[in-house]
Design a protein around this motif. Structure first.
Motif, PDB file in Angstrom:
ATOM      1  N   ASP A  19       0.873  -1.176   0.000  1.00 14.66           N
ATOM      2  CA  ASP A  19       0.000   0.000   0.000  1.00 14.66           C
ATOM      3  C   ASP A  19       0.905   1.220   0.000  1.00 14.66           C
ATOM      4  OD1 ASP A  19      -2.497  -1.262   0.134  1.00 14.66           O
ATOM      5  OD2 ASP A  19      -2.524  -1.268   2.324  1.00 14.66           O
ATOM      6  N   GLY A  20       0.555   2.234  -0.804  1.00 17.39           N
ATOM      7  CA  GLY A  20       1.375   3.431  -0.797  1.00 17.39           C
ATOM      8  C   GLY A  20       0.878   4.503  -1.737  1.00 17.39           C
ATOM      9  N   VAL A  21       1.539   5.644  -1.638  1.00 15.57           N
ATOM     10  CA  VAL A  21       1.292   6.773  -2.533  1.00 15.57           C
ATOM     11  C   VAL A  21       2.654   7.336  -2.924  1.00 15.57           C
ATOM     12  CG1 VAL A  21      -0.966   7.374  -1.553  1.00 15.57           C
ATOM     13  CG2 VAL A  21       1.096   8.405  -0.618  1.00 15.57           C
ATOM     14  N   PRO A  22       2.740   7.970  -4.098  1.00 12.51           N
ATOM     15  CA  PRO A  22       4.021   8.539  -4.511  1.00 12.51           C
ATOM     16  C   PRO A  22       4.561   9.525  -3.464  1.00 12.51           C
ATOM     17  CG  PRO A  22       2.482   8.547  -6.339  1.00 12.51           C
ATOM     18  CD  PRO A  22       1.699   8.144  -5.116  1.00 12.51           C
ATOM     19  N   GLY A  23       5.864   9.451  -3.245  1.00 11.74           N
ATOM     20  CA  GLY A  23       6.506  10.385  -2.326  1.00 11.74           C
ATOM     21  C   GLY A  23       6.556   9.938  -0.885  1.00 11.74           C
ATOM     22  N   ARG A  24       5.926   8.816  -0.582  1.00 14.41           N
ATOM     23  CA  ARG A  24       5.940   8.308   0.795  1.00 14.41           C
ATOM     24  C   ARG A  24       6.344   6.842   0.793  1.00 14.41           C
ATOM     25  NH1 ARG A  24       0.516  10.925   3.165  1.00 14.41           N
ATOM     26  NH2 ARG A  24       1.219  13.076   3.087  1.00 14.41           N
ATOM     27  N   PRO A  25       6.966   6.381   1.866  1.00 14.20           N
ATOM     28  CA  PRO A  25       7.341   4.963   1.925  1.00 14.20           C
ATOM     29  C   PRO A  25       6.089   4.075   1.944  1.00 14.20           C
ATOM     30  CG  PRO A  25       8.509   6.215   3.611  1.00 14.20           C
ATOM     31  CD  PRO A  25       7.469   7.122   3.025  1.00 14.20           C
ATOM     32  N   PRO A  26       6.044   3.078   1.075  1.00 13.36           N
ATOM     33  CA  PRO A  26       4.900   2.168   1.082  1.00 13.36           C
ATOM     34  C   PRO A  26       4.973   1.211   2.264  1.00 13.36           C
ATOM     35  CG  PRO A  26       6.500   1.486  -0.552  1.00 13.36           C
ATOM     36  CD  PRO A  26       7.005   2.765   0.042  1.00 13.36           C
ATOM     37  N   THR A  27       3.887   0.503   2.506  1.00  9.78           N
ATOM     38  CA  THR A  27       3.858  -0.486   3.581  1.00  9.78           C
ATOM     39  C   THR A  27       3.582  -1.870   2.997  1.00  9.78           C
ATOM     40  OG1 THR A  27       1.511  -0.055   4.004  1.00  9.78           O
ATOM     41  CG2 THR A  27       3.097   1.135   5.358  1.00  9.78           C
ATOM     42  N   LEU A  28       4.193  -2.850   3.604  1.00  9.30           N
ATOM     43  CA  LEU A  28       4.023  -4.236   3.188  1.00  9.30           C
ATOM     44  C   LEU A  28       2.647  -4.745   3.609  1.00  9.30           C
ATOM     45  CD1 LEU A  28       5.181  -6.981   2.146  1.00  9.30           C
ATOM     46  CD2 LEU A  28       5.963  -7.354   4.501  1.00  9.30           C
ATOM     47  N   VAL A  29       1.960  -5.382   2.673  1.00  7.69           N
ATOM     48  CA  VAL A  29       0.693  -6.046   2.974  1.00  7.69           C
ATOM     49  C   VAL A  29       0.913  -7.549   3.015  1.00  7.69           C
ATOM     50  CG1 VAL A  29      -1.679  -6.451   2.190  1.00  7.69           C
ATOM     51  CG2 VAL A  29      -0.646  -4.180   1.925  1.00  7.69           C
ATOM     52  N   ALA A  30       1.559  -8.089   1.970  1.00  5.56           N
ATOM     53  CA  ALA A  30       1.803  -9.538   1.905  1.00  5.56           C
ATOM     54  C   ALA A  30       2.914  -9.819   0.904  1.00  5.56           C
ATOM     55  CB  ALA A  30       0.532 -10.267   1.488  1.00  5.56           C
TER      56      ALA A  30
END
Length: 182
Positions: A19-30
């Motif tokens: 999960d994420g948006v440009p410019g920010r660190p994404p997060t792991l889902v699976a």
């Protein structure tokens, strides 16, 4: 934005959701790997991959699917299996109505490490850092799938907006031409 990254392969197919948006660190889902036995015939291996990708799509409901673009290799058998696995991934995503983006290996490496020539260890290390994990995902196919998903979050949105703008301009041009023809 939730993205399912798929590193296609007939023996090992990497799957990663962020999960994420440009410019920010994404997060792991699976993250995981779908495996098929090499002694099984190709058609049945592809059916197994399809079933596994169906489960991932149904479970995680991504906004988009990012698949590694198959490139020519010296080993024709390897490239054929990879291309077939990529085709199954695109088919399953399209069947569910999800947009599919293809990213080249060098594009993904550049997005993740800053160099399109980075090695697998560098990619795994940066995926670990970006997602703030304790260790790199194993095997490398899993890390590559996450790298694809991250690349799409960071670059795919801009590419999609650019293509939408081009498509809108083409529509305006067609409408304008139709008006002039009258």
């Amino acid at each position: 934005m939730r993205v399912l990254g798929i590193d296609p392969g007939l023996t090992r197919c990497g799957l990663g959701v962020v999960d994420g948006v440009p410019g920010r660190p994404p997060t792991l889902v699976a993250v995981g790997v779908a495996r098929t036995p090499p002694d099984l015939d190709t058609a049945r291996r592809l059916v197994r991959l399809e079933a596994e990708i169906e489960i991932w799509i149904s479970t995680h409901r991504p906004d988009a699917v990012a698949v590694e673009r198959v490139f020519a290799q010296h080993n024709v058998q390897t490239v054929m299996g990879t291309a077939q696995a990529a085709g199954v991934a695109m088919l399953v995503a399209a069947r569910h109505g999800y947009p599919v983006a293809l990213h080249t290996p060098s594009e993904v490496k550049a997005a993740i490490t800053g160099s399109g020539r980075a090695g697998k260890d560098q990619v795994g290390s940066m995926v670990t850092r970006i997602l703030r994990l304790d260790a790199p995902p194993k095997p490398a196919d899993a890390a590559d799938a996450l790298a694809l998903a991250i690349c799409h979050v960071w670059r795919g949105g801009a590419q999609n907006r650019l293509q939408d703008a081009i498509d809108r301009q083409r529509q305006v041009d067609r409408t304008t031409q139709g008006v002039r023809a009258r």
